[in-house]
Scaffold this motif. Sequence first.
Motif, mmCIF file in Angstrom:
data_model
loop_
_atom_site.group_PDB
_atom_site.id
_atom_site.type_symbol
_atom_site.label_atom_id
_atom_site.label_comp_id
_atom_site.label_asym_id
_atom_site.label_seq_id
_atom_site.Cartn_x
_atom_site.Cartn_y
_atom_site.Cartn_z
ATOM 1 N N PHE A 1 16.297 1.456 -13.819
ATOM 2 C CA PHE A 1 16.621 2.112 -15.223
ATOM 3 C C PHE A 1 14.609 2.500 -15.064
ATOM 4 N N PHE B 1 22.916 -9.456 -13.892
ATOM 5 C CA PHE B 1 22.805 -8.141 -13.284
ATOM 6 C C PHE B 1 22.184 -8.192 -12.376
ATOM 7 N N MET C 1 26.368 -4.657 -21.991
ATOM 8 C CA MET C 1 26.346 -4.569 -20.821
ATOM 9 C C MET C 1 26.161 -6.129 -20.249
ATOM 10 N N ARG D 1 28.819 -0.917 -12.098
ATOM 11 C CA ARG D 1 29.217 -1.475 -13.899
ATOM 12 C C ARG D 1 28.463 0.067 -14.518
ATOM 13 N N THR D 2 29.284 0.320 -15.602
ATOM 14 C CA THR D 2 28.988 1.299 -16.777
ATOM 15 C C THR D 2 29.651 0.779 -18.074
ATOM 16 N N LEU D 3 28.721 2.116 -18.574
ATOM 17 C CA LEU D 3 28.491 0.743 -20.184
ATOM 18 C C LEU D 3 29.443 2.252 -21.065
ATOM 19 N N ASP E 1 16.589 7.092 -17.465
ATOM 20 C CA ASP E 1 17.510 6.486 -18.540
ATOM 21 C C ASP E 1 17.559 5.863 -19.494
ATOM 22 N N SER F 1 18.711 -5.696 -12.754
ATOM 23 C CA SER F 1 18.238 -4.393 -13.130
ATOM 24 C C SER F 1 16.936 -4.788 -13.102
ATOM 25 N N THR G 1 27.993 -4.974 -9.272
ATOM 26 C CA THR G 1 27.415 -4.920 -10.242
ATOM 27 C C THR G 1 27.077 -3.377 -10.045
ATOM 28 N N ILE H 1 25.788 2.620 -14.625
ATOM 29 C CA ILE H 1 23.843 1.586 -14.798
ATOM 30 C C ILE H 1 23.357 1.162 -13.590
ATOM 31 N N GLN I 1 30.700 -5.830 -19.750
ATOM 32 C CA GLN I 1 31.101 -5.844 -19.022
ATOM 33 C C GLN I 1 30.678 -7.210 -17.183
#
Length: 531
Positions: free
Chosen positions: A45, A69, A130, A141-143, A83, A71, A138, A41, A133
Amino acid sequence: MQKQILLIALMAFFIVPLSSQDLKIIPAPENLSIQKGNFVIPDRFTVNADEEFTSALNMFFNRVNQHGFSSEWKRSWFLCSPDLEIIKEPQIDNGNPEAYTLKITSKKIVLKAAGKSGVFYGLQTLSQVMLNQTSENTKNRTLPALTINDAPRYPWRGIMLDESRHFFGKEKVKELLDWMAFYKLNKFHWHLTDVQGWRVEIKKYPKLTTVGATGNLSDPDASAKFYSQDDIREILKYAQDRFIEVIPEIDMPGHATAANKAYPEFSGGGSEKYPEFTFNPGKEETYAFLTDILREVADLFPSEYIHLGGDEVHFGNHHWKNLPEVQELMKKENLKNLQEVEYYFINRMADSLTTMNKKLMGWDEIVNAQTPVEESVVMWWRHDKKDQLQKSLENGYTTILCPRIPLYFDFVQHESHESGRRWAGEYSTLKQILHFNEYFEETITEYNHLIPGIQANLWTETIDTPERLDYMTFPRIAALAEAAWSTNEKPDYQDFLNRLKPSLQLYKKAGISFFNPINPDSTPEIKGPAK
C-alpha cells in the motif's frame, strides 16, 4: 503494464456485486452503501497520512496480516496518487472525534475523520471489510466500492474485568484490549481490589501486595499475584494506543478483606459470612491510609475517574456498632444509623478525590449517599431495582447502564449451560444483549443527556482460567459492541448472527475458546468453579 491493467479490468468485470448485507461488519455502521466497481488490494500500500496516524496504521496492517494478508505500507511521494489516503476533517459529524467516513473506489481508499480516534475506528472497519474477503489467493483479493458514514450511539462503551477473585495477567488483559479495540469499545473498568486479593502495587504500603495479593477465590494459599506500577504503565500505554480509557476500581468501604489482611489496624470488622469485610469509618487514620492509596492510583491512571465501589456494605458492617470510634463519629456528626455512617464515609472519600482532580465513580448504592452530582458517576447494576435507576436519573446523576441481566457476563449464556450465575432462572443471552436498547428505550429516550453509555461486567467468581474467561466473553463482546455503537433501533438477530460468522473464524484462528451460538454443540461448555 498493459497486461496488468487488462487483468484488473477482467477481475472487476467478473466479480459479483455485493449488497450491504454481504459485508459482515460488527458493529454495524450507521450508514453503508455499495457502489459499482472494486478496489484491487495491493501487496504494498502507498499511504498518504500524517505522522500522527503511524501507530494506528501499523496496528491495522499487523491485524490484517495476522489473518492471511501479507500487505506492507509506505508513504506516498508528493503528487503521487496513494492507495490509502487519510484526511483530518474537523466538520465530520459536528466534530465528533470518534466519527469517520470511509470511501472505497476502484482507484483508492479514502478515510476521513475529525480526530485520531475516528481514524482508528475507520481502520477497524476497513480491517473487517478486508477480512471478509475469504479468497485463498491473496493476489486476487478485492474490496467492493462503498461509502460508510459512521459514528457511535454512545460515548461510553465499556467492559469491566474483575481480577481480584481470579488473576489473569498482563498478556490476557492486552488480548482483551485488542478485541475491545477491534469492536470499537473504549472504556476498560479494572476491578483491582476486593475480598480475595489486592492486585495493584502501592509503594507506600507494600504489604498490600506482599500479603494482600496472596490467594484467590479458588486457592486462598496461592502465591501473590499483582500488577507492579510499571506493569500498569505498560498496560495503560497499550490501551491508550487503542483509544481505550482505563478506569481503576479500589473498593471501599466494603469488599476490603484483602487490604485488611495486610493492614488489620484499619479494619472495621465484618460478619460471620464476610469476616474483616469493611474499613473502619471511625478512625481518622483510615481516611489518611485510603487517601494515600488513592493519591498513588490517581498519579498512575490518567482517567478523570476512580471507581470506589460503595456496594454491598451491609454484608459486613455489623461490627461497626461495637466500635468506640464509630460511636464517637456518630455522636460528633449526628449520624442516626450505620447507613448514615456509610454515606459519611463515601462523601469523605469523594472529597479526597476532588482534591486530586478526580471524579467519583461508584455502584448505584452511592445515589443514597447523595454525593455531589457534578462530581459523581453512577453505575446502575441491580436490574431488579429499577427504582434505583430512576432515583439516580431524577437526581441528575450521570448514569452508566450495566444491569446484571443482560450485561453481567458471568451469567450463563445458553439454556443448556450449568456453570455460571442465573437470577430467578434468568441469564444473559446474546440476543438480549443485542436488543438492550429496546428493553430500556423509554428510559434512554427520556434521560439521554444523563446516560453516556453501557458496560458489561466480567465478575470472576465462576471464571478461573483464561479459557473460561474467553468462553464467557466471546461472542457476547460482539453483541455488546453492536448495542453500544450501532444506531440501529431494531437490530435483527439473524442478521447479526450472519455478520458474526467472520468473527467466529477469527476467534478460532486466534486460539480463543469461544461459544458458538449458531452451532452450540460444536463448542461444549467450559465449566468454572461453583460459586
